[in-house]
Design a protein around this motif. Structure first.
Motif, PDB file in Angstrom:
ATOM      1  N   ALA A   1       4.120  10.374  -9.155  1.00 16.10           N
ATOM      2  CA  ALA A   1       3.784  10.399 -10.580  1.00 16.10           C
ATOM      3  C   ALA A   1       2.708  11.442 -10.892  1.00 16.10           C
ATOM      4  O   ALA A   1       2.651  11.962 -12.004  1.00 16.10           O
ATOM      5  N   HIS A   2       1.866  11.742  -9.912  1.00 10.74           N
ATOM      6  CA  HIS A   2       0.796  12.735 -10.094  1.00 10.74           C
ATOM      7  C   HIS A   2       0.906  13.758  -8.960  1.00 10.74           C
ATOM      8  O   HIS A   2       0.196  13.642  -7.949  1.00 10.74           O
ATOM      9  N   PRO A   3       1.779  14.728  -9.085  1.00  9.05           N
ATOM     10  CA  PRO A   3       2.017  15.718  -8.018  1.00  9.05           C
ATOM     11  C   PRO A   3       0.730  16.414  -7.592  1.00  9.05           C
ATOM     12  O   PRO A   3      -0.077  16.838  -8.421  1.00  9.05           O
ATOM     13  N   GLY A   4       0.550  16.488  -6.288  1.00 16.39           N
ATOM     14  CA  GLY A   4      -0.617  17.154  -5.727  1.00 16.39           C
ATOM     15  C   GLY A   4      -1.837  16.268  -5.572  1.00 16.39           C
ATOM     16  O   GLY A   4      -2.826  16.679  -4.951  1.00 16.39           O
ATOM     17  N   SER A   5      -1.794  15.046  -6.110  1.00 10.15           N
ATOM     18  CA  SER A   5      -2.963  14.172  -6.024  1.00 10.15           C
ATOM     19  C   SER A   5      -3.112  13.543  -4.645  1.00 10.15           C
ATOM     20  O   SER A   5      -4.227  13.293  -4.192  1.00 10.15           O
ATOM     21  N   LEU A   6      -1.991  13.261  -3.977  1.00 12.57           N
ATOM     22  CA  LEU A   6      -2.004  12.646  -2.652  1.00 12.57           C
ATOM     23  C   LEU A   6      -1.120  13.470  -1.710  1.00 12.57           C
ATOM     24  O   LEU A   6      -0.076  13.979  -2.129  1.00 12.57           O
ATOM     25  N   PRO A   7      -1.507  13.598  -0.449  1.00  7.80           N
ATOM     26  CA  PRO A   7      -0.709  14.409   0.474  1.00  7.80           C
ATOM     27  C   PRO A   7       0.590  13.725   0.894  1.00  7.80           C
ATOM     28  O   PRO A   7       0.605  12.539   1.219  1.00  7.80           O
ATOM     29  N   ARG A   8       1.653  14.456   0.859  1.00  7.68           N
ATOM     30  CA  ARG A   8       2.964  14.107   1.396  1.00  7.68           C
ATOM     31  C   ARG A   8       3.432  12.685   1.061  1.00  7.68           C
ATOM     32  O   ARG A   8       3.656  11.854   1.929  1.00  7.68           O
ATOM     33  N   PRO A   9       3.636  12.368  -0.213  1.00  7.56           N
ATOM     34  CA  PRO A   9       4.194  11.045  -0.528  1.00  7.56           C
ATOM     35  C   PRO A   9       5.614  10.871   0.010  1.00  7.56           C
ATOM     36  O   PRO A   9       6.030   9.752   0.306  1.00  7.56           O
ATOM     37  N   ASP A  10       6.346  11.991   0.139  1.00  7.62           N
ATOM     38  CA  ASP A  10       7.702  11.891   0.684  1.00  7.62           C
ATOM     39  C   ASP A  10       7.676  11.464   2.151  1.00  7.62           C
ATOM     40  O   ASP A  10       8.514  10.670   2.599  1.00  7.62           O
TER      41      ASP A  10
ATOM     42  N   LEU B   1       0.823  -1.205   0.000  1.00  7.74           N
ATOM     43  CA  LEU B   1       0.000   0.000   0.000  1.00  7.74           C
ATOM     44  C   LEU B   1       0.857   1.255   0.000  1.00  7.74           C
ATOM     45  O   LEU B   1       0.598   2.211  -0.745  1.00  7.74           O
ATOM     46  N   ASN B   2       1.906   1.250   0.820  1.00  7.61           N
ATOM     47  CA  ASN B   2       2.780   2.414   0.909  1.00  7.61           C
ATOM     48  C   ASN B   2       3.543   2.642  -0.391  1.00  7.61           C
ATOM     49  O   ASN B   2       3.646   3.776  -0.878  1.00  7.61           O
ATOM     50  N   ASP B   3       4.089   1.570  -0.968  1.00  8.35           N
ATOM     51  CA  ASP B   3       4.854   1.703  -2.221  1.00  8.35           C
ATOM     52  C   ASP B   3       3.998   2.270  -3.343  1.00  8.35           C
ATOM     53  O   ASP B   3       4.438   3.156  -4.098  1.00  8.35           O
ATOM     54  N   ASN B   4       2.775   1.758  -3.470  1.00 15.99           N
ATOM     55  CA  ASN B   4       1.909   2.234  -4.542  1.00 15.99           C
ATOM     56  C   ASN B   4       1.383   3.633  -4.264  1.00 15.99           C
ATOM     57  O   ASN B   4       1.195   4.431  -5.199  1.00 15.99           O
ATOM     58  N   TYR B   5       1.145   3.952  -2.993  1.00 17.97           N
ATOM     59  CA  TYR B   5       0.751   5.312  -2.615  1.00 17.97           C
ATOM     60  C   TYR B   5       1.854   6.305  -2.985  1.00 17.97           C
ATOM     61  O   TYR B   5       1.589   7.354  -3.594  1.00 17.97           O
ATOM     62  N   VAL B   6       3.088   5.962  -2.622  1.00 19.50           N
ATOM     63  CA  VAL B   6       4.224   6.851  -2.912  1.00 19.50           C
ATOM     64  C   VAL B   6       4.422   6.984  -4.415  1.00 19.50           C
ATOM     65  O   VAL B   6       4.633   8.092  -4.939  1.00 19.50           O
ATOM     66  N   GLY B   7       4.368   5.851  -5.134  1.00 16.18           N
ATOM     67  CA  GLY B   7       4.555   5.900  -6.583  1.00 16.18           C
ATOM     68  C   GLY B   7       3.514   6.752  -7.275  1.00 16.18           C
ATOM     69  O   GLY B   7       3.833   7.549  -8.170  1.00 16.18           O
ATOM     70  N   TYR B   8       2.249   6.624  -6.858  1.00 19.53           N
ATOM     71  CA  TYR B   8       1.190   7.423  -7.463  1.00 19.53           C
ATOM     72  C   TYR B   8       1.340   8.894  -7.081  1.00 19.53           C
ATOM     73  O   TYR B   8       1.128   9.791  -7.907  1.00 19.53           O
ATOM     74  N   GLY B   9       1.725   9.151  -5.827  1.00 14.35           N
ATOM     75  CA  GLY B   9       1.865  10.532  -5.377  1.00 14.35           C
ATOM     76  C   GLY B   9       2.936  11.296  -6.124  1.00 14.35           C
ATOM     77  O   GLY B   9       2.748  12.472  -6.475  1.00 14.35           O
TER      78      GLY B   9
END
Length: 417
Positions: free
Chosen positions: A102-111, A92-100
């Motif tokens: 790849a699509h800046p601003g779509s998910l909060p704080r992928p870093d 879940l974390n890997d895919n959340y970070v990858g999507y975040g």
């Protein structure tokens, strides 16, 4: 069923339900982000391999909830559930970070998500390689002396995880060299770097757990021995697939074209081979008499040896023929074709020789029985005396099958019976 027996089963199914939701969420995000997968140093990093890895890791909690609900006092089922939770969070974390990213601003704080769970692979590997191996199949350590080893493994994983989480600098090891660790503490960089040093002890502790498994196997009898055979076979096959993938990665690290695809495919197979561990545990603890495990082990050893030998012949043939034929062919595909023909021609005779060697070394009783049958077959061709043949046949049956009683009925042609 009393409430004291019902609670552990309800807890197991609750953990499994939450884990299932996490795996499904990871798969949904991976599919949504299929057009922008992050490159990886291991495997092809595509959508299909990623989903296959999720499915392989989902087998851990799936088998775990069945074992825990049937045998709540056995820690093996709970360990399988813990492994499932860990890998569900990793996926879940890997895919959340990858999507975040790849699509800046779509998910909060992928870093921040990347840094907060960058240590997840440590317990993900440690729980499988150390603790699951140590407590299988009865849920207890091989002996009280192994408690120190178990505590040492826990300390190694905790210290390493802390060091990874707060180590300042770029997160290159996590696959994002452009990201600065937001949880890193600059002033304590050397301290957290030192805390990561025990991570190099993790492979040694996995080897130590394997030694404990072997010692338990040597002392085991009956059902426990049969159960341990399942896990030993699965673990050995996983180790073999990883060895093949690592050898391919070492020799063809910078390969391109079809060879690079082969290397990546072997790496994907090695990752997904972890599914063999929960499958073997499920077969051992739930339906351990479903298959003849000795026959499965025999075939695994034979075909693993054949694969290794033929792979070596193929690799040496390709490089050797290329050097020999280089002045004539200018390094065309002729070397590959010649090596392929050599491997195809060597398969059948090599399989027979390897099978005899394995039977002679590991299955002596079966090998001796085959020798006796061959000897009896030669005797039948040369001897026509019924009495002598009857004695020989009874002796062969007694030696190979070891029955409690043997009777031989001969048909009397004159009496029509």
């Amino acid at each position: 069923m009393g409430s004291s027996e019902r609670r552990p089963r309800l807890l197991a199914w609750a953990i499994f339900a939450i884990t299932t939701v996490a795996f499904v969420a990871a798969a949904v995000i991976a599919i949504a982000n299929s057009d922008a997968q992050v490159s990886s140093d291991w495997g092809s990093a595509g959508l299909l391999p990623g989903l296959m890895l999720l499915v392989a890791m989902y087998l851990f909690p799936l088998i775990g909830v069945i074992v825990a609900s049937r045998q709540p006092g056995n820690s093996v089922g709970w360990l399988l559930l813990a492994i499932g939770v860990t890998w569900a969070l990793i996926g879940l974390n890997d895919n959340y970070v990858g999507y975040g990213f790849a699509h800046p601003g779509s998910l909060p704080r992928p870093d921040l998500a990347l840094a907060a769970f960058s240590w997840g692979w440590v317990p993900g590997i440690g729980l499988i390689g150390i603790y699951l191996i140590l407590v299988f199949p009865d849920g207890h350590l091989p002996s009280p002396r192994w408690r120190v080893f178990a505590w040492a493994g826990a300390i190694v994983m905790v210290l390493s995880s802390i060091g990874i989480t707060f180590d300042p600098g770029r997160m290159t090891d996590s696959g994002y060299p452009h990201v600065i660790n937001p949880l890193g503490i600059e002033g304590l960089g050397p301290v957290f770097g030192l805390l990561q040093a025990p991570i190099f002890l993790l492979p040694l502790m996995i080897i130590g757990a394997a030694v404990g498994l072997i010692r338990r196997f040597r002392r085991s009898r009956g059902q426990e021995r049969l159960q341990l055979k399942w896990l030993v076979t699965a673990a050995a096959l996983v180790a073999l697939l990883y060895l093949i993938a690592m050898i391919g990665s070492f020799f063809f690290e910078h390969a391109a074209g079809s060879m690079r695809i082969v290397v990546q495919f072997s790496q994907d197979i090695a990752l997904c081979s972890f599914a063999l561990i929960p499958i073997a545990i499920g077969a051992a603890m739930l339906k351990y008499r479903l298959y003849e495990i000795d026959r499965l082990i025999n075939r695994t050893i034979v075909y693993a040896a054949i694969t290794a030998i033929l792979a070596g012949i193929y690799a040496l043939g390709v490089f050797g023929f290329q050097e020999l034929l280089a002045p004539v062919t200018s390094r065309s595909d002729l070397a590959v074709a010649a090596s392929t023909l050599a491997v195809a021609g060597a398969f059948r005779p090599l399989r027979g020789r390897v099978q005899k060697t394995v039977d002679r070394r590991f299955y002596r009783q079966k090998f001796d029985a085959q020798v006796l049958l061959d000897r009896f077959g030669r005797h039948v061709r040369d001897d026509v005396d019924i009495g002598s043949l009857s004695e020989q046949l009874i002796a062969v049956v007694n030696e190979t099958m070891q029955p409690s009683h043997v009777s031989l009925w001969l048909r009397n042609e004159e009496m029509g019976a």
